[in-house]
Design an enzyme around this catalytic site. Structure first.
Site, PDB file in Angstrom:
ATOM      1  N   HIS A 146       0.808  -1.221   0.000  1.00 11.95           N
ATOM      2  CA  HIS A 146       0.000   0.000   0.000  1.00 11.95           C
ATOM      3  C   HIS A 146       0.839   1.267   0.000  1.00 11.95           C
ATOM      4  CE1 HIS A 146       0.531  -0.335   4.399  1.00 11.95           C
ATOM      5  NE2 HIS A 146       0.467   0.967   4.372  1.00 11.95           N
ATOM      6  N   LYS A 185       0.512   5.345  -2.320  1.00  8.78           N
ATOM      7  CA  LYS A 185       0.415   6.701  -1.748  1.00  8.78           C
ATOM      8  C   LYS A 185       0.802   7.726  -2.806  1.00  8.78           C
ATOM      9  CE  LYS A 185       1.380   5.333   3.008  1.00  8.78           C
ATOM     10  NZ  LYS A 185       0.245   5.900   3.729  1.00  8.78           N
ATOM     11  N   HIS A 244       7.950  -2.409   2.192  1.00  8.68           N
ATOM     12  CA  HIS A 244       7.662  -0.989   1.968  1.00  8.68           C
ATOM     13  C   HIS A 244       8.910  -0.155   1.671  1.00  8.68           C
ATOM     14  CE1 HIS A 244       3.752  -1.965   3.340  1.00  8.68           C
ATOM     15  NE2 HIS A 244       3.985  -1.867   4.630  1.00  8.68           N
TER      16      HIS A 244
END
Lengths: 506, 334
Positions: free
Chosen positions: A196, A200, A258
């Site tokens: 995720h 962004k 990430h």
């Protein structure tokens, strides 16, 4: 050749999700309630979902379609941060929500799902397209995929895609094994590994900033960049996820996925186009260029940390080992700081300091690019050593980009002082940014995998992280080594000090 | 809002007033314990409006546009006949983004010009444009469109946005707009922008493979309109016929004043297949054969229309082609 719709006008029309059914495994879970359903509802609110859209929730708890709809309405009301729940929009959206109860290990579940998909296809005109979203325990990913395959649901009259949440394995071997199992049913091009962070706006804006402007790229190399710091700090602790977190740790939970993806976005070579294959090829190449450290190098270039109890703002805060579900002798890292090196001509010798941790002083994610100082200091007191040019890309909480440089202080004399030129993404463009899940869900439905992680990228990042894990597993850390509410262990400061650098205090 | 002094309009004075305004705003922000103001600017928006235009509504529209399209706004109010008069005032629009301490401000210059002073307008507006950023002209005055100073203002603009719905003669308007576009001016027309959601709904309908397969059956397109939607209706008819031609389908198009309850309706029909789109108040009713569907489609206001146009500062091939086709179509039916 299939006839194309002649009425499309991409310049004016919003990108829309085509007709399909989304099958969510783990429909009663936290992710579905907090992220997926609010994102889907927002897409419906913005008229970005096709009329032929449906969601089939799957979980063990027996629920009727209506009970599932009621439950999801509560979730949307509770977790939609900036979206009004409109009764008419919800009513239309809720008509497309269905539920199938069952155990992922039970073959009968997939038969029932197949029947439901057929019924939904004729009722909602989903065109036979299905997106299977695995929002379950990672240990169930392979079972769900194989169950879909055994029931013949991996193929259909329309497209079939699989979305998988992290973690993608807990090491290189398990990542490969997981991919292998998924590939028994879905080809790699139909597997969407979601991160995720990549959805962004600011992470996407890094690409726009780097490759949409001509002035930055010439500076983007070892000649001008002194070092790079990537920070993902959280002020909260494990918040009831102690049991899960104890198995993962900061290195695997944040850096392997990430932060290495963010680093790849910052350091990758320009891609030939903005197509999924080109962008992912360059990211993959960057990850494969990262140095996999020897055990000695790991000991010099990595710091593990774990927070201990402290009093923050007049409130007693428990240490990690005092959190519910956590072993009192736990060796899990709640903080990790690593010095990475990229072995290519652009970045050879430039340290990339990456750190993440829980219970740090504030919630902030940012990338700071430290440029080399001016080669000659002609002013008596120019602060050049202490205030190098700095480009900061803030990912959260306030998305934006800042450039720090020296300027003359007004008045007599030639005294310099650092100033900041800020671009604040949210306020310069006052429009609401879509949430990462809104972006990524539409991407998956449209079939755009640019912001999704490919198998070779996952394997490349595990190849870099696994040697660190191996050394840490054999070590016996003297935890806790930082107090909650501080910027991490002293050893992390020393790691940078050895190269004459210091962590930013964001 | 901070007002600066009125007077004549030497551009240097206006720019100095703007600079003073920013210093004052910065001091004010710091005195109030804030982090100062942040100046944001991505374009110059020149609004040409009649003095009788609803100033408050226009001000609100510009203010609503600023967060997404921060701009130096130059609002020119045309005061009509009378002596040569040209006055200005300078002020700022500020807002506090949600959850943040810092004020964001955009500057505004208001110029009042009589008809006698219109010839001087380009020489005033040109130096006031923010450097290195595109100038977008929003033409809200139908009569100015055919006056000589407009051509000069249009030439300095990256884009001119008009609203042909307010123009008296729709066919003549289409022809003039098409000529202006042919002359190299990048144009936008809010009468076309009003169709975006309609067109999107029609496009969405033909995403359905069954309907798409029936496209070749369409042999007639009928667009019926109420008074103010005349140019919008021509655009709609032209766009549909062009799109059908792209798909190898030739259809006869009829655009005319309607007599039904809908202010605008479109029908595509042929070979037993019929698609109808009708606006009924804030609803768009879509009928495919005998199946009716109703969707929420409020009439977009100036804010939404301009928001869309300001987002497209480049050639819009679909609009350019449709404008040329609509002009041809309108005259072919005389």
């Amino acid at each position: 050749m299939a006839l194309e719709n002649p009425f499309q006008d991409p310049l004016r029309f919003e990108r829309q999700a085509p007709e399909c059914a989304i099958v969510i495994f783990g429909a009663n879970g936290d992710l579905t309630r907090r992220k997926l359903m609010p994102a889907l509802y927002r897409l419906a609110y913005d008229r970005r979902l096709s009329a032929g859209f449906a969601v089939i929730g799957i979980s063990r708890t027996p629920l009727s379609d209506d009970q599932f709809r009621d439950k999801m309405l509560e979730s949307v009301k509770q977790f939609s941060e900036d979206t009004r729940v409109d009764a008419d929009v919800w009513a239309a959206f809720a008509r497309g929500l269905y539920y199938v109860a069952g155990d992922l290990n039970d073959a009968a579940l997939y038969q029932r799902l197949g029947q439901k998909l057929t019924a939904v296809e004729s009722e909602r005109h989903t065109g036979g397209n299905a997106l299977f979203y695995l929002s379950t325990q990672p240990s169930q990913y392979a079972q769900a995929a194989l169950g879909l395959g055994a029931a013949g649901l991996g193929k259909g009259s329309g497209w079939r895609r699989l979305v998988v949440e992290k973690p993608f394995g807990d090491g290189l071997a398990s990542a490969r094994e997981l991919s292998g199992r998924l590939h028994e049913v879905f080809s790699e091009s139909d597997v969407y590994r979601i991160d995720h962070y990549l959805g962004k706006e600011t992470v996407q804006n890094i690409l726009a900033f780097r490759f949409g402007n001509g002035i930055f790229e010439p500076l983007w190399n070892r000649r001008y960049v002194n070092h790079v710091q990537i920070t993902a700090a959280e002020s909260i602790g494990v918040e009831g996820r102690g049991e899960y977190y104890q198995e993962a740790g900061a290195l695997a939970d944040m850096i392997q996925n990430h932060l290495l993806q963010v680093m790849a976005t910052i350091a990758m070579e320009p891609s030939a186009s903005f197509r999924a294959t080109s962008v992912r090829d360059e990211k993959s190449k960057l990850l494969r260029s990262m140095r996999a450290m020897t055990p000695d190098e790991v000991r010099r270039n990595s710091v593990a940390g774990q927070y201990g109890p402290a009093r923050i703002g007049g409130v007693d805060v428990a240490g990690f080992r005092q959190e519910p579900g956590v072993d009192a002798q736990s060796q899990t890292d709640t903080y990790a700081a690593i010095t990475f090196f990229v072995e290519n001509w652009r970045w050879a010798g430039v340290p990339f300091y990456v750190r993440t941790g829980k219970r740090l002083p504030k919630r902030v994610t940012e990338i700071a690019i430290h440029f080399n100082p001016a080669p000659l200091h002609i002013f008596d007191d120019d602060g050049g050593e202490s205030a190098p040019n700095l480009l900061i890309v803030r990912i959260q909480p306030e998305e934006g980009i800042s450039l720090k440089f020296l300027s003359k202080r007004p008045g007599a004399g030639m005294t310099l002082r650092p100033v900041s030129m800020d671009f604040n993404y949210g306020s310069s463009f006052g429009e609401r940014s879509p949430s990462a899940y809104e972006t990524l869900l539409v991407d998956a439905i449209v079939g755009d995998a640019t912001l999704y992680t490919r198998q070779d990228m996952v394997e490349a990042s595990w190849s870099v992280v696994e040697p660190i894990q191996n050394v840490w597993r054999e070590a016996r850390f003297d935890f806790p080594n930082y107090a909650a509410g501080t910027w991490g262990p002293a050893a992390a400061d020393e790691m940078l000090a050895r190269r004459g650098h210091a962590w930013r205090k964001p | 809002m901070v007002a600066a002094g009125p007077g004549g309009i030497p551009p240097e004075r206006v720019l100095r007033e703007l600079a003073d305004l920013w210093v004052a705003l910065g001091k004010q922000g710091q005195d109030e314990g804030g982090a100062g103001v942040l100046r944001a600017c991505t374009l110059t928006l020149v609004v040409l409006a009649e003095a009788g235009d609803d100033a408050m509504a226009l001000g609100e529209t510009i203010a609503a546009l600023m967060p997404e399209h921060p701009a130096r706004a130059i609002v020119v109010k045309l005061s009509g006949a009378g002596e040569h008069a040209l006055t200005e005032r300078v002020y700022a629009q500020c807002w506090m983004p949600f959850g943040q301490r810092r004020q964001i401000c955009c500057e505004q210059i208001e110029i009042t010009a009589s008809d006698a002073a219109l010839a001087d307008l380009p020489s005033v507006v040109l130096p006031l444009a923010a450097p290195d950023l595109p100038v977008i002209v929003w033409l809200r005055s139908a009569r100015l469109f055919e006056m000589p100073p407009f051509g000069e203002i249009a030439r300095m603009a990256a884009k001119v946005v008009a609203d042909s719905a307010g123009f008296a003669d729709p066919k003549r308007t289409l022809r003039l707009l098409a000529e202006t576009a042919r002359g190299g001016v990048l144009l936008g027309d809010l009468a076309w922008t009003r169709l975006t959601r309609w067109r999107e709904m029609l496009a969405r309908l033909f995403e359905n493979r069954d309907y798409l397969a029936k496209l070749a059956r369409i042999s007639s397109v009928q667009v019926a309109y109420d008074g103010e939607f005349a140019t919008t209706a021509w655009y709609m008819g032209a766009w549909i016929v062009d799109a059908l031609e792209d798909a190898g389908v030739r259809a006869k198009v009829v655009v005319g004043a309607g007599r039904g309850p809908a202010p605008l309706s479109v029908e595509l029909a042929g070979g037993g297949f019929r698609v109808v789109l009708e606006r009924r108040e804030d609803r768009l009713v879509i009928t495919v054969d005998n199946t009716k569907n109703c969707t929420n489609l409020p009439q977009p206001g100036d804010y939404l229309l301009m928001r869309e146009e300001l987002g497209i500062v480049r050639r819009d091939a679909v609009f350019e082609r449709t404008l040329a086709s609509a002009a041809r179509l309108a005259y072919a039916t005389d």
